[in-house]
Design an enzyme around this catalytic site. Structure first.
Site, PDB file in Angstrom:
ATOM      1  N   GLU A   1      -9.652  -0.329   7.648  1.00 40.48           N
ATOM      2  CA  GLU A   1     -10.021  -0.860   8.963  1.00 40.48           C
ATOM      3  C   GLU A   1      -9.568  -2.304   9.013  1.00 40.48           C
ATOM      4  OE1 GLU A   1     -14.150  -0.986   9.938  1.00 40.48           O
ATOM      5  OE2 GLU A   1     -14.460   1.066   9.279  1.00 40.48           O
TER       6      GLU A   1
ATOM      7  N   ASP B   1     -21.647  -8.687  14.070  1.00 41.66           N
ATOM      8  CA  ASP B   1     -21.325  -9.097  12.706  1.00 41.66           C
ATOM      9  C   ASP B   1     -22.255 -10.165  12.155  1.00 41.66           C
ATOM     10  OD1 ASP B   1     -19.005  -7.542  11.857  1.00 41.66           O
ATOM     11  OD2 ASP B   1     -18.038  -8.433  13.607  1.00 41.66           O
TER      12      ASP B   1
ATOM     13  N   TYR C   1     -19.201   6.938  13.163  1.00 40.53           N
ATOM     14  CA  TYR C   1     -19.554   5.788  12.331  1.00 40.53           C
ATOM     15  C   TYR C   1     -21.042   5.519  12.508  1.00 40.53           C
ATOM     16  CZ  TYR C   1     -18.937   0.922  10.546  1.00 40.53           C
ATOM     17  OH  TYR C   1     -18.988  -0.256   9.855  1.00 40.53           O
TER      18      TYR C   1
END
Lengths: 413, 275
Positions: free
Chosen positions: B54, B65, B180
């Site tokens: 990725e 994040d 995911y």
């Protein structure tokens, strides 16, 4: 999968968030829709708005400014007289009560200069909720007194050191906190931005401004105003002012963005005038961004307008032309700040000064029998230092700053 | 499975499953710390056992994040990394590693604000195999999925521990390549310990992905082989690591040899639990 209409204003708004937040947004939307129609909730909200925040706020005929501009009859909607000194509290009390009813134990919020942080801390105090305010490290440095104020009100201030260390990064950090503590925490967003249901919900809580204006101006003059002016950062005081008039097509609506050092400089916050459609902070709207889609920093002398995005409903109202959006620079806003202080004895927030500046700049556009309402979204005491420093820089304050007494009034630069 | 969905990612999972293996998926911030070192890093990862790469296209406001990826993204931006740099990077890497799927992981604004079709087409032209977009929800994905399907790009959607079953079904049916699952309530970055809710969520999600015949990969906070083994035990078909790789990269920025050595041995250990 059909494209969804959830929280859409034309193509704008929607939900663009990490999946973890979807259940929280659904829960919030469900409870808000339910409580909105609940009489007990409305009764408690009204009680707090009247007896804690100080509603209704007056609509004041600004006789001296009217005379000075030789233009339209000017009325000021005095949100600056609210507890906390700005309209922000209309929303924080509403969302605070909602979070309390939902059984949330903890409130988080973002703040730029600290105004929304203070208003959030006040609402949290009412309901006894633990509060963490995310504030850019740069802003913490610049706004020490508001940090202290939030501490007094029992809120923790968390300095944000990521990214540009300003408001947009505080929103990122608050979202990260929410993702982490989603089950116990309500994110009390301060303006008409973010994923659905925030833009709609905050608009509803702020619409009391426009509803009062409608009632007051009709009582005072027997008719609706010809024009209404409000300043726009994220856009909550403006949408609250405009929304009850959206279907009154004869009432012209003007939104004023922060032009900073000029829209042709790199230092402005004129999202609707100079931004491009994009996706950030959970919504599709206009954003200041570079050619690759990296979000730029906004600039305005007024911290409350210093945001590189704008609420999605404003993006919609811009594109369908129901509201005219334009820009006022830092310097024009400061002149309006001085002018209103001198003429009416009202020190407006630098945010609200943008709305006044637009009227001053364009007074010839309005005929003498026009009625114009300007929303004074907050009071300007918080900006005294900034304005004083600016005047010293430009030299227009030399005479009076030495002793501060017995000098002639400051010229309106 | 419809022909358009038979992209490289799906084919890889099929191949691994025949061997009884799980996938090791590695995330790096694109072109970080610089293009040349990044090439060596990605080569090391693949040579040591990574199955899918990725590439994070850095974004100014990466709200999903944690601090490690935020810091690397901002540094990459400051060093002038753009989406085009990342396109070229994949194109280069594919010359040597044509069988390894490369995915882009980035935020909606990067993909949507500059003409969605052009962006996806450019990605395809540079041999990118699919996209992971953490702030793209299924409700807003119609146009994107349509174009990606035409181009044969995998559309990997994310799920979370608190995603309702009904929604998991929708996520599984709109995803291609794999689903995911975000392992925790939180942002990317390592955790000292996973709680029971994570493993319960993996099992719950696996039931649904199984029914839709799409693999399930789990990421966020996996920092050692034991975590990986536990995810696999609960039903994951693949594990995703990112922040723990970036930590090794950041800690050894001044000693490339050491950096690559540590990365290599870490990947070998992780791949060990996937076999």
């Amino acid at each position: 999968m059909k494209q969804s209409n959830i929280g859409k204003f034309g193509i704008f708004g929607g939900r663009h968030v990490p999946e973890t937040l979807i259940p929280a947004l659904d829960e919030l939307d469900y409870n808000y829709q339910k409580l909105k129609k609940n009489k007990q909730f409305q009764k408690e909200l009204t009680y707090l708005l009247q007896n804690y925040a100080g509603r209704p706020t007056p609509l004041y005929f600004a006789k001296n400014l009217t005379k000075y501009l030789k233009g339209p009859k000017i009325f000021l909607k005095r949100e600056d007289l609210l507890h906390s000194g700005a309209h922000k509290i209309n929303n924080t009390i509403g969302q605070g009560l909602l979070a309390y009813k939902m059984g949330k134990k903890r409130i988080i919020a973002e703040t730029g200069a600290g105004q929304h942080g203070v208003a959030t801390a006040m609402a949290s105090a009412i309901f006894g909720l633990e509060t963490v305010i995310y504030m850019g490290a740069k802003d913490v440095g610049r706004q020490q007194s508001n940090v202290f104020r939030m501490n007094l009100l029992n809120a923790k201030v968390h300095p944000v050191t990521s990214g540009s260390m300003t408001l947009k990064d505080s929103v990122n950090e608050a979202l990260r906190d929410w993702i982490t503590n989603v089950e116990t925490t309500h994110y009390l967003i301060g303006t008409v931005m973010g994923p659905h249901p925030f833009p709609t919900m905050v608009r509803d809580f702020q619409s009391i401004i426009g509803r009062e204006i409608k009632e007051q101006i009709t009582q005072e003059t027997g008719s609706l105003p010809d024009s209404i002016i409000a300043c726009i950062g994220g856009g909550s005081n403006a949408i609250g002012t405009f929304f009850p008039f959206i279907n009154d097509n004869k009432v012209r609506l003007y939104g004023v963005e922060a032009g900073g050092k000029g829209v042709n400089s790199k230092h402005h916050a004129a999202t609707l005038s100079r931004g491009r459609i994009g996706i950030l902070h959970g919504m599709k709207s206009y954003f200041l961004q570079d050619e690759y889609g990296q979000i730029k920093e906004a600039h305005s002398i007024s911290a409350g307008l210093d945001y590189p995005g704008v609420g999605p409903e404003h993006a919609y109202l811009r594109d369908n032309k129901r509201v005219s959006y334009s820009v006022v620079t830092d310097d024009e806003a400061i002149r309006a700040y001085l002018l209103l202080s001198k003429l009416e004895g009202i020190i407006p927030a630098l945010e609200s000064s943008h709305a006044i500046a637009y009227l001053v700049k364009n007074s010839k556009k309005f005929s003498e029998d026009n009625i114009v309402v300007v929303t004074i979204s907050g009071r300007g005491d918080k900006d005294l230092q900034i304005v004083k420093e600016r005047l010293e820089e430009t030299g227009s304050f030399k005479e009076s700053n030495k002793t501060g007494v017995e000098k002639k009034a400051i010229s309106d630069a | 499975m419809p022909e358009t969905e038979r992209n490289k990612v799906s084919m890889l999972f099929e191949k691994l499953s025949k061997k009884g293996e799980k996938a090791l998926i590695c995330y790096v911030v694109g072109c970080y710390p610089d293009i040349e070192t990044s090439k060596e890093i990605v080569s090391t990862l693949i040579d040591s056992g990574a199955d899918i790469i990725e590439i994070g296209i850095p974004f100014s406001d990466p709200m999903a994040d944690g601090p490690i990826i935020q810091a690397a993204s901002l540094k990459a931006l400051a060093r002038g990394i753009t989406p085009s740099t990342c396109f070229r990077f994949v194109n280069e890497m594919k010359k040597k590693y044509s069988n390894t799927p490369f995915l882009f992981m980035t935020y909606s604004n990067i993909v949507f604000s500059n003409n969605l079709r052009n962006f996806l087409t450019a990605a395809k032209k540079n041999q990118v195999d699919g996209f992971i977009i953490p702030d793209l929800n299924i409700e807003e994905s119609q146009e994107y999925v349509g174009i990606a399907r035409q181009l044969g790009l995998a559309t990997i959607f994310l799920s979370a521990p608190n995603t309702a079953k009904k929604r998991l079904v929708e996520i599984a049916s709109i995803s291609s390549g794999f689903v995911y699952m975000v392992s925790i309530f939180g942002t990317t970055g390592s955790r000292s310990k996973f709680e029971k809710y994570t493993f319960d969520a993996v099992s719950k999600t696996k039931e649904i992905t199984n029914r839709h015949k799409i693999p399930l990969a789990v990421g966020f906070g996996i920092s050692n082989p034991k975590d990986g083994r536990n995810m696999i035990k609960s039903g994951a078909d693949g594990i995703i690591v990112g922040s723990s790789l970036l930590k090794l990269i950041l800690e050894n920025e001044n000693d490339k040899e050491k950096m690559l050595f540590y990365l290599g041995s870490f990947i070998k250990e992780l791949k060990g639990v996937c076999r």
